[in-house]
Design an enzyme around this catalytic site. Structure first.
Site, PDB file in Angstrom:
ATOM      1  N   GLY A  15       0.766  -1.243   0.000  1.00 31.16           N
ATOM      2  CA  GLY A  15       0.000   0.000   0.000  1.00 31.16           C
ATOM      3  C   GLY A  15       0.791   1.285   0.000  1.00 31.16           C
TER       4      GLY A  15
ATOM      5  CD  GLU B 228       0.235  -9.208   0.547  1.00 31.21           C
ATOM      6  OE1 GLU B 228       0.623 -10.387   0.427  1.00 31.21           O
ATOM      7  OE2 GLU B 228      -0.964  -8.920   0.623  1.00 31.21           O
ATOM      8  N   PRO B 229       4.481  -5.285  -0.843  1.00 32.13           N
ATOM      9  CG  PRO B 229       6.623  -4.363  -0.927  1.00 32.13           C
ATOM     10  CD  PRO B 229       5.832  -5.463  -0.281  1.00 32.13           C
TER      11      PRO B 229
ATOM     12  NE  ARG C 205       0.108   2.510  -6.057  1.00 38.72           N
ATOM     13  CZ  ARG C 205      -0.941   2.524  -6.887  1.00 38.72           C
ATOM     14  NH1 ARG C 205      -0.851   3.122  -8.044  1.00 38.72           N
ATOM     15  NH2 ARG C 205      -2.093   1.976  -6.540  1.00 38.72           N
TER      16      ARG C 205
ATOM     17  NE  ARG D 271      -2.620   3.321 -11.463  1.00 41.27           N
ATOM     18  CZ  ARG D 271      -2.483   4.464 -10.843  1.00 41.27           C
ATOM     19  NH1 ARG D 271      -1.825   5.458 -11.428  1.00 41.27           N
ATOM     20  NH2 ARG D 271      -2.999   4.658  -9.648  1.00 41.27           N
TER      21      ARG D 271
ATOM     22  CB  CYS E  31     -12.395   5.182 -31.181  1.00 41.92           C
ATOM     23  SG  CYS E  31     -13.222   6.064 -32.440  1.00 41.92           S
ATOM     24  CD  GLU E  32     -13.919   5.193 -24.105  1.00 38.58           C
ATOM     25  OE1 GLU E  32     -14.098   4.257 -24.920  1.00 38.58           O
ATOM     26  OE2 GLU E  32     -14.367   5.201 -22.966  1.00 38.58           O
TER      27      GLU E  32
ATOM     28  CE1 TYR F  92      -1.617  -3.257  -9.038  1.00 34.50           C
ATOM     29  CE2 TYR F  92      -0.590  -1.265  -8.197  1.00 34.50           C
ATOM     30  CZ  TYR F  92      -1.030  -2.548  -8.013  1.00 34.50           C
ATOM     31  OH  TYR F  92      -0.863  -3.146  -6.787  1.00 34.50           O
TER      32      TYR F  92
HETATM   33  N1  LLP Z   1      -1.678  -6.999  -1.156  1.00 34.18           N
HETATM   34  C1  LLP Z   1      -2.962  -7.068  -1.507  1.00 34.18           C
HETATM   35  C2  LLP Z   1      -3.818  -8.066  -0.881  1.00 34.18           C
HETATM   36  C3  LLP Z   1      -3.480  -6.201  -2.484  1.00 34.18           C
HETATM   37  O1  LLP Z   1      -4.756  -6.294  -2.817  1.00 34.18           O
HETATM   38  C4  LLP Z   1      -2.617  -5.271  -3.098  1.00 34.18           C
HETATM   39  C5  LLP Z   1      -3.109  -4.377  -4.141  1.00 34.18           C
HETATM   40  C6  LLP Z   1      -1.272  -5.233  -2.696  1.00 34.18           C
HETATM   41  C7  LLP Z   1      -0.834  -6.107  -1.723  1.00 34.18           C
HETATM   42  C8  LLP Z   1      -0.284  -4.271  -3.293  1.00 34.18           C
HETATM   43  O2  LLP Z   1      -0.613  -2.962  -3.046  1.00 34.18           O
HETATM   44  P1  LLP Z   1       0.420  -1.813  -3.493  1.00 34.18           P
HETATM   45  O3  LLP Z   1       1.666  -1.977  -2.680  1.00 34.18           O
HETATM   46  O4  LLP Z   1       0.666  -1.988  -4.931  1.00 34.18           O
HETATM   47  O5  LLP Z   1      -0.297  -0.563  -3.186  1.00 34.18           O
HETATM   48  N2  LLP Z   1      -4.959  -1.047 -10.057  1.00 34.18           N
HETATM   49  C9  LLP Z   1      -4.866  -0.085  -8.968  1.00 34.18           C
HETATM   50  C10 LLP Z   1      -4.237  -0.683  -7.740  1.00 34.18           C
HETATM   51  C11 LLP Z   1      -4.955  -1.901  -7.222  1.00 34.18           C
HETATM   52  C12 LLP Z   1      -4.294  -2.486  -6.019  1.00 34.18           C
HETATM   53  C13 LLP Z   1      -4.880  -3.795  -5.692  1.00 34.18           C
HETATM   54  N3  LLP Z   1      -4.292  -4.439  -4.577  1.00 34.18           N
HETATM   55  C14 LLP Z   1      -4.084   1.121  -9.446  1.00 34.18           C
HETATM   56  O6  LLP Z   1      -3.676   1.150 -10.591  1.00 34.18           O
HETATM   57  O7  LLP Z   1      -3.901   2.073  -8.697  1.00 34.18           O
END
Ligand code: LLP
Length: 463
Positions: free
Chosen positions: A271, A313-314, A316, A353, A384-385, A413
């Site tokens: 997150g 579990e990062p 992004r 995004r 086309c949007e 993403y």
């Molecule tokens: N763990 C779980 C259970 C998750 O659902 C996610 C992301 C992560 C870890 C990793 O989160 P991060 O570190 O990447 O913030 N498509 C969206 C983001 C969806 C995230 C879904 N879950 C976007 O483009 O912003």
């Protein structure tokens, strides 16, 4: 956290600010401007990369990705006294080469589908690494074949709900390693589509069910429950939600132990946000790990528990800032008194995004990095949007067709959410390192587009 002052950038080169933490950098760490005033990443001239590989092109800086992996691990070693493990939320970008790089840095994987699982298994296999203890399978509606594939490879199943738990409980002849995902009920400020921790979320067990849940699992000896999991959302800049989460999870652990469950691991999810614009001010990887580590440690001290294995579990923040997308500028259109559009050769199919989450990006002209930023334009895609706008308000030098526009921080993403909308072939991706560029995803061709198409004979018959 030191708050960033609003910066005035006079040229594309000004975006190349040195930062300590990969997630705080707009450009990949190796980005620089070369003698020809071109953007260079990983020792490769971006303009030459586009000449060689075409555009749009995802350019992934191997050094930035490896550094982010190392920063997470170093921070855990520095701030956490117990065992720890970083797993990569591979939904951010799951392909063989990315998984291979991340695995070679010693990280495990969070996968959320049979396809991600299969790719991670293949990448680990190439490196001779056993999936056991390295792959954690998430998802709120895993299919039976997906579950069986994961169990066959000794992966840990992140059990999301009662239906899944009952399914696993019915396979009493198998020994299944599980962790339980709970909805923590913690609110955070991010786009509502990417918040997962609030109670009205499709993910995870309701914490009001904890007693029933722990009792159920403790009565099934083939379900080897090693830990608990929670994730509160994505692109988060605040610290408090993760501190609150750490305390809450330790209290869950205490309850699980009272049911005789040998819970040794807490996975606090991912997150941590990244910088997409100069105004964004995410905590550094070190700061984030420090606060999570301290949250768990102090709660354990208070409750008299020994330190669990801490998993994070990062997604992004591991890969987002390591990549740029290079496009070629084509047509432009000025609507007098309103705006000037410049169009690039990709758009919402390679970066969905902006249209999905109203995400804001920054860009620069790779072939004239020091040119003064004299124009405010809207960067449109070629779909086309009408909503296919990559950047509503971009400050650029005056541009012409053929200029190479790079959008920053597209590692997370983007490829993973790319589509073939309007039958655009998906772009190629290269990794760059010390002047060498290797293709990791080849550009789709028109033939690829027809690969899944079938033309039933019947359609040839005349009525
Ligand atoms: N763990 C779980 C259970 C998750 O659902 C996610 C992301 C992560 C870890 C990793 O989160 P991060 O570190 O990447 O913030 N498509 C969206 C983001 C969806 C995230 C879904 N879950 C976007 O483009 O912003």
């Amino acid at each position: 956290m030191v708050s960033t002052q609003v910066k005035i950038f006079n040229s594309g080169a000004d975006y190349l600010e040195p930062t300590d933490s990969v997630n705080q950098s707009l450009f990949p760490l190796t980005a620089r401007v070369n003698a020809e005033d071109h953007l260079e990443i990983g020792g490769c001239d971006v303009v030459s990369l586009v000449e060689r590989f075409g555009s749009p092109l995802y350019i992934l800086d191997e050094m930035s990705l490896r550094t982010a992996c190392q920063q997470y691990q170093q921070a855990l070693n520095q701030f956490y006294g117990g065992l720890s493990q970083v797993i990569y939320a591979s939904k951010a970008w799951n392909c063989l080469a990315v998984c291979g790089i991340v695995a070679s840095e010693g990280l495990g994987f969070d996968v959320v589908s049979g396809g991600e699982l299969y790719t991670a298994i293949q990448a680990l296999d190439k490196l001779g690494i056993n999936p056991q203890d390295n792959i954690y399978f998430h998802g709120n509606n895993k299919s039976i074949p997906e579950l069986l594939l994961a169990i066959e490879h000794d992966c840990t199943i992140m059990v999301d709900n009662w239906a899944e738990l009952q399914q696993l409980a019915s396979w009493s002849q198998k020994n299944i390693k599980i962790m339980l995902r709970l909805t923590p009920g913690i609110e955070c400020h991010t786009h509502e589509y990417i918040r997962t921790g609030h109670l009205d979320s499709k993910f995870g067990f309701d914490p009001n069910d904890l007693d029933a849940l722990f009792k159920f699992v403790s009565e099934r000896s083939h379900l080897n429950c090693v830990g608990l999991h929670a994730h509160i959302g994505s692109q988060i800049f605040e610290c408090q939600p993760h501190q609150d989460l750490a305390r809450l999870m330790v209290s869950w652990q205490q309850k699980a132990i009272s049911y005789g469950l040998p819970i040794s691991t807490l996975n606090v999810g991912g997150g941590l946000g990244i910088r997409y614009t100069e105004q964004d001010d995410p905590p550094s990887i070190h700061q984030w790990v420090e606060l999570v580590s301290k949250g768990i440690t102090s709660a354990c001290l208070e409750l008299g528990l020994s330190l669990p294995k801490l998993m994070i579990e990062p997604g992004r923040s591991l890969i987002g800032s390591s990549c740029v997308t290079a496009y070629t500028i084509g047509s432009s259109k000025t609507v007098p008194g309103i705006r000037k559009y410049i169009a690039v050769d990709g758009g919402m199919s390679d970066n969905p995004r902006p249209i999905t989450y109203q995400s804001v990006y920054r860009c620069a002209i790779a072939n004239r990095m020091s040119a003064p930023l004299t124009e405010e334009v809207t960067v449109a895609g070629k779909h086309c949007e009408s909503g296919d706008i990559l950047i509503r308000s971009a400050r650029l030098p005056e541009t012409t067709a053929g200029d190479i526009l790079v959008v920053m921080a597209t590692g997370a993403y983007n490829y993973s959410m790319a589509s073939n909308y309007n039958r655009l072939p998906r772009p190629a991706a290269v990794i760059v390192k010390e002047g060498e560029a290797n293709l990791i995803l080849r550009r789709e061709t028109y033939t690829d587009l027809l690969n899944q198409d079938l033309f039933p004979e019947r359609l040839l018959e005349k009525e």
